[in-house]
Design a protein around this motif. Sequence first.
Motif, PDB file in Angstrom:
ATOM      1  N   MET A   1      78.481  83.733  29.885  1.00  0.00           N
ATOM      2  CA  MET A   1      78.749  84.904  30.683  1.00  0.00           C
ATOM      3  C   MET A   1      80.254  85.006  30.908  1.00  0.00           C
ATOM      4  N   LYS A   2      80.761  86.240  30.818  1.00  0.00           N
ATOM      5  CA  LYS A   2      82.195  86.460  30.937  1.00  0.00           C
ATOM      6  C   LYS A   2      82.445  87.776  31.658  1.00  0.00           C
ATOM      7  N   ILE A   3      83.441  87.803  32.530  1.00  0.00           N
ATOM      8  CA  ILE A   3      83.834  89.024  33.227  1.00  0.00           C
ATOM      9  C   ILE A   3      84.908  89.705  32.381  1.00  0.00           C
ATOM     10  N   SER A   4      84.663  90.954  31.980  1.00  0.00           N
ATOM     11  CA  SER A   4      85.621  91.697  31.169  1.00  0.00           C
ATOM     12  C   SER A   4      86.661  92.406  32.024  1.00  0.00           C
ATOM     13  N   SER A   5      86.204  93.052  33.106  1.00  0.00           N
ATOM     14  CA  SER A   5      87.135  93.780  33.969  1.00  0.00           C
ATOM     15  C   SER A   5      86.550  93.955  35.361  1.00  0.00           C
ATOM     16  N   ILE A   6      87.451  94.135  36.313  1.00  0.00           N
ATOM     17  CA  ILE A   6      87.075  94.442  37.696  1.00  0.00           C
ATOM     18  C   ILE A   6      88.003  95.550  38.162  1.00  0.00           C
ATOM     19  N   SER A   7      87.424  96.580  38.774  1.00  0.00           N
ATOM     20  CA  SER A   7      88.256  97.646  39.344  1.00  0.00           C
ATOM     21  C   SER A   7      87.718  98.009  40.725  1.00  0.00           C
ATOM     22  N   PHE A   8      88.614  98.034  41.696  1.00  0.00           N
ATOM     23  CA  PHE A   8      88.237  98.379  43.065  1.00  0.00           C
ATOM     24  C   PHE A   8      88.075  99.888  43.173  1.00  0.00           C
ATOM     25  N   LYS A   9      87.032 100.333  43.857  1.00  0.00           N
ATOM     26  CA  LYS A   9      86.679 101.742  43.934  1.00  0.00           C
ATOM     27  C   LYS A   9      87.155 102.434  45.202  1.00  0.00           C
ATOM     28  N   GLU A  10      87.442 101.687  46.241  1.00  0.00           N
ATOM     29  CA  GLU A  10      87.897 102.269  47.498  1.00  0.00           C
ATOM     30  C   GLU A  10      88.757 101.251  48.218  1.00  0.00           C
ATOM     31  N   PRO A  11      89.534 101.691  49.214  1.00  0.00           N
ATOM     32  CA  PRO A  11      90.366 100.729  49.949  1.00  0.00           C
ATOM     33  C   PRO A  11      89.522  99.789  50.812  1.00  0.00           C
ATOM     34  N   PRO A  12      90.092  98.674  51.251  1.00  0.00           N
ATOM     35  CA  PRO A  12      89.356  97.751  52.116  1.00  0.00           C
ATOM     36  C   PRO A  12      88.979  98.408  53.442  1.00  0.00           C
ATOM     37  N   PHE A  32      84.292  91.387  59.563  1.00  0.00           N
ATOM     38  CA  PHE A  32      84.696  91.117  58.189  1.00  0.00           C
ATOM     39  C   PHE A  32      85.447  92.304  57.610  1.00  0.00           C
ATOM     40  N   ILE A  33      86.145  92.047  56.522  1.00  0.00           N
ATOM     41  CA  ILE A  33      86.813  93.087  55.748  1.00  0.00           C
ATOM     42  C   ILE A  33      86.096  93.138  54.406  1.00  0.00           C
ATOM     43  N   GLN A  34      85.766  94.334  53.963  1.00  0.00           N
ATOM     44  CA  GLN A  34      84.987  94.494  52.727  1.00  0.00           C
ATOM     45  C   GLN A  34      85.641  95.525  51.815  1.00  0.00           C
ATOM     46  N   GLN A  35      85.544  95.278  50.514  1.00  0.00           N
ATOM     47  CA  GLN A  35      86.011  96.247  49.528  1.00  0.00           C
ATOM     48  C   GLN A  35      85.027  96.271  48.370  1.00  0.00           C
ATOM     49  N   ARG A  36      84.654  97.477  47.956  1.00  0.00           N
ATOM     50  CA  ARG A  36      83.701  97.652  46.855  1.00  0.00           C
ATOM     51  C   ARG A  36      84.435  97.657  45.518  1.00  0.00           C
ATOM     52  N   PHE A  37      83.738  97.169  44.490  1.00  0.00           N
ATOM     53  CA  PHE A  37      84.319  97.152  43.156  1.00  0.00           C
ATOM     54  C   PHE A  37      83.254  97.378  42.096  1.00  0.00           C
ATOM     55  N   GLU A  38      83.724  97.691  40.905  1.00  0.00           N
ATOM     56  CA  GLU A  38      82.869  97.827  39.726  1.00  0.00           C
ATOM     57  C   GLU A  38      83.362  96.786  38.725  1.00  0.00           C
ATOM     58  N   PHE A  39      82.452  96.164  38.021  1.00  0.00           N
ATOM     59  CA  PHE A  39      82.854  95.130  37.073  1.00  0.00           C
ATOM     60  C   PHE A  39      82.073  95.276  35.773  1.00  0.00           C
ATOM     61  N   ALA A  40      82.710  94.821  34.720  1.00  0.00           N
ATOM     62  CA  ALA A  40      82.058  94.779  33.409  1.00  0.00           C
ATOM     63  C   ALA A  40      81.894  93.308  33.059  1.00  0.00           C
ATOM     64  N   TYR A  41      80.715  92.962  32.602  1.00  0.00           N
ATOM     65  CA  TYR A  41      80.450  91.572  32.240  1.00  0.00           C
ATOM     66  C   TYR A  41      79.733  91.526  30.898  1.00  0.00           C
ATOM     67  N   THR A  42      79.921  90.423  30.201  1.00  0.00           N
ATOM     68  CA  THR A  42      79.290  90.222  28.909  1.00  0.00           C
ATOM     69  C   THR A  42      78.250  89.129  29.055  1.00  0.00           C
TER      70      THR A  42
END
Length: 120
Positions: A1-12, A32-42
């Motif tokens: 398993m490998k992470i290709s990319s991560i991109s944050f979708k909104e500010p914390p 807590f402080i939270q931030q959402r993200f989208e990721f691509a994985y193989t």
Amino acid sequence: MKISSISFKEPPVSHEFPPLYEGLGLPEVSSFIQQRFEFAYTLGEVERIGHGSIRFYKRQGDFEVHISDKLPGVGPIKLRELKGLLLEEAKTAFIENIESEPEKRKVYYAEFRRTGKDAE
């Protein structure tokens, strides 16, 4: 398993709980402080997209990754491994986002106590 990319979708976003709940020591009612993200994985030869969020619990000083959707082909053991990989990849960028955010977004939670008249 490998992470290709991560991109944050909104500010914390900072989630603030009243001191009454903070004293319980439960992570689910701790600020807590939270931030959402989208990721691509193989996984094998297939690349897929997933959505998640990273949290920093202020009082405990812990970081945690939450994955919002079920991921095809990922069972409990692979999910734990994936969360570890995502935490490694996203932690530094997340901290930088928290420090560089000029306008803090906050969500406040209220106390749910009965008033003196209603309590018996």
